[in-house]
Write a protein that holds these residues in place. Structure first.
Motif, short mmCIF file in Angstrom:
data_model
loop_
_atom_site.label_atom_id
_atom_site.label_comp_id
_atom_site.label_asym_id
_atom_site.label_seq_id
_atom_site.Cartn_x
_atom_site.Cartn_y
_atom_site.Cartn_z
N UNK A 162 0.84 -1.20 0.00
CA UNK A 162 0.00 0.00 0.00
C UNK A 162 0.88 1.25 0.00
N UNK A 163 1.97 1.22 0.78
CA UNK A 163 2.89 2.38 0.81
C UNK A 163 3.53 2.59 -0.56
N UNK A 164 3.90 1.49 -1.23
CA UNK A 164 4.51 1.61 -2.56
C UNK A 164 3.51 2.22 -3.54
N UNK A 165 2.25 1.79 -3.44
CA UNK A 165 1.22 2.33 -4.33
C UNK A 165 1.07 3.83 -4.11
N UNK A 166 0.99 4.24 -2.84
CA UNK A 166 0.85 5.66 -2.55
C UNK A 166 2.06 6.44 -3.06
N UNK A 167 3.25 5.91 -2.79
CA UNK A 167 4.46 6.65 -3.17
C UNK A 167 4.55 6.82 -4.68
N UNK A 168 4.24 5.77 -5.40
CA UNK A 168 4.37 5.86 -6.86
C UNK A 168 3.28 6.73 -7.48
N UNK A 169 2.14 6.83 -6.82
CA UNK A 169 1.05 7.66 -7.36
C UNK A 169 1.17 9.11 -6.89
N UNK A 171 4.12 10.46 -4.93
CA UNK A 171 5.48 11.00 -4.93
C UNK A 171 6.10 11.26 -3.57
N UNK A 172 5.30 11.33 -2.51
CA UNK A 172 5.85 11.57 -1.17
C UNK A 172 4.78 11.24 -0.14
N UNK A 173 5.13 11.31 1.14
CA UNK A 173 4.17 11.02 2.19
C UNK A 173 3.84 12.24 3.06
N UNK A 174 4.84 13.10 3.27
CA UNK A 174 4.72 14.15 4.29
C UNK A 174 3.51 15.05 4.12
N UNK A 175 3.21 15.42 2.87
CA UNK A 175 2.16 16.42 2.64
C UNK A 175 0.77 15.80 2.50
N UNK A 176 0.67 14.51 2.60
CA UNK A 176 -0.61 13.85 2.28
C UNK A 176 -1.58 13.82 3.46
N UNK A 177 -2.87 13.93 3.13
CA UNK A 177 -3.92 13.61 4.10
C UNK A 177 -4.47 12.25 3.71
N UNK A 236 -9.06 14.89 1.46
CA UNK A 236 -7.98 13.90 1.60
C UNK A 236 -7.39 13.51 0.23
N UNK A 237 -6.13 13.05 0.27
CA UNK A 237 -5.42 12.62 -0.94
C UNK A 237 -5.56 11.12 -1.19
#
Ligand code: CP
Length: 333
Positions: A162-169, A171-177, A236-237
């Protein structure tokens, strides 16, 4: 034996060697950001950028991987099997229903017999939280264990895919809701996702669900609890939907499935409260019309099947990392 860990030993320490390297993967809880990012980087390396297919590698040639699934699975079992084959390992899928477990053989005896066949890795799914830790405490040096889901405790490779899917779609984690929605109380996926999201830097983490499926105490894991889904989804993102896990509910915790969908189902209308490019995720299996509308599950914002594809790369990454690290411990295997 690797040496038994008393219950007081933190989960992170049970999966690391003396130099802090990952030799088992039981839970993302307590693991460093470096370790989680290492898994994501390695997984990305297995993905061919052009067509997002997963490349074959000889990293586990000569190794034997045993898949021990005491609970049903479609995605996890098949992607672990495929991942081991893509890494050139020999793979044993132990059918628990037709194995000697049905004749009363204990978990430890099954384990010791498979070790006698020189298995190098056990991938284990079990209905009891903690069963995989028990196995980890009893394997020989040089043998690695990967948790493929234990009870309501942890499902670490699901969280990482799930983290890989989010990152590739995104690009980062810090700014996401990020919103995690539904039956959080019974979900090993949710627990592992929450640990991984927090470690990777997500600050706006929203946990959405009714009191019966999301006790207020879950806020202690690091998310903000929301009861109203529309409000919780505002801007949310990423939306991570969860299955209603009736097999783990001691009693009926909901009036009806229809009622549940009316309050916590992801419909097209509710999706509009999130950002227009919000990612819709679900670990599967999906209950269409219960936690998610078919039109949303199959819609343009859905990453549900992409999650499955990335699961292959993540499982290849985890297998190659833990066995690579464990080999260096000095085992004759
Ligand atoms: N997401 C997941 O664990 O699916 P399976 O139960 O099919 O493995």
């Amino acid at each position: 034996m690797n040496g038994l860990h008393p219950a007081s030993v933190p989960i992170a320490a049970r999966q690391l060697d003396g130099d802090g390297r990952l030799i088992h993967f039981l839970s993302p809880e307590g693991l460093s950001r470096d370790i989680l990012e290492g898994i994501l980087d390695t997984a990305a390396g297995f993905i061919d950028e052009n067509d997002e297919a997963v490349k074959k590698a000889p990293l586990l040639r000569g190794k034997t991987v045993a898949n021990l699934f005491f609970e049903n699975s479609t995605r996890t079992l098949t992607t672990f099997e495929l991942a081991a084959k893509r890494l050139s390992a020999d793979v044993l899928n132990i059918n628990i229903r037709t194995s000697s477990t049905a004749k009363g053989e204990s978990l430890l005896d099954t384990l010791h017999n498979l070790q006698a066949m020189l298995c190098d890795m056990f991938v284990v799914r079990h209905a009891e939280s903690g069963a995989v830790h028990f196995i980890t405490d009893h394997v020989a040096p040089g043998v690695s264990v990967i948790n493929a889901g234990d009870g309501r405790h942890a499902h670490p490779t699901q969280a990482m895919l799930d983290m890989l899917t989010i990152f590739r779609k995104k690009g980062s984690f810090e700014q996401l809701a990020v919103a995690v929605v539904g039956d959080i109380a019974h979900s090993r996926v949710a627990r592992s996702e929450i640990h991984a999201l927090k470690t990777l830097g997500v600050k706006d983490l929203r946990l959405i669900g009714p009191t019966t499926l999301l006790p207020e105490s879950f806020a202690e894991l690091g998310g903000q609890v929301w009861r109203n889904m529309q409000q919780g989804l505002d801007g949310v993102d990423v939306i991570m939907m969860l299955r209603l896990q009736r097999e783990r509910m001691a009693a009926a915790l909901l009036p009806s499935r229809r009622e549940y969908f009316n309050h916590y189902g992801l419909s097209e209308e509710r999706l509009k409260h999130a950002k227009p490019d919000a990612l819709v995720m679900h670990p599967g299996p999906i209950n269409r019309g219960v936690e998610i509308a078919s039109s949303v599950a199959d819609g343009t914002q859905s990453a549900i099947l992409q999650q499955v594809t990335y699961g292959l790369a993540v499982r290849m990454a985890v297998m190659s990392i833990v066995l690579g690290n464990n080999r260096q411990v000095g085992s004759p295997r």
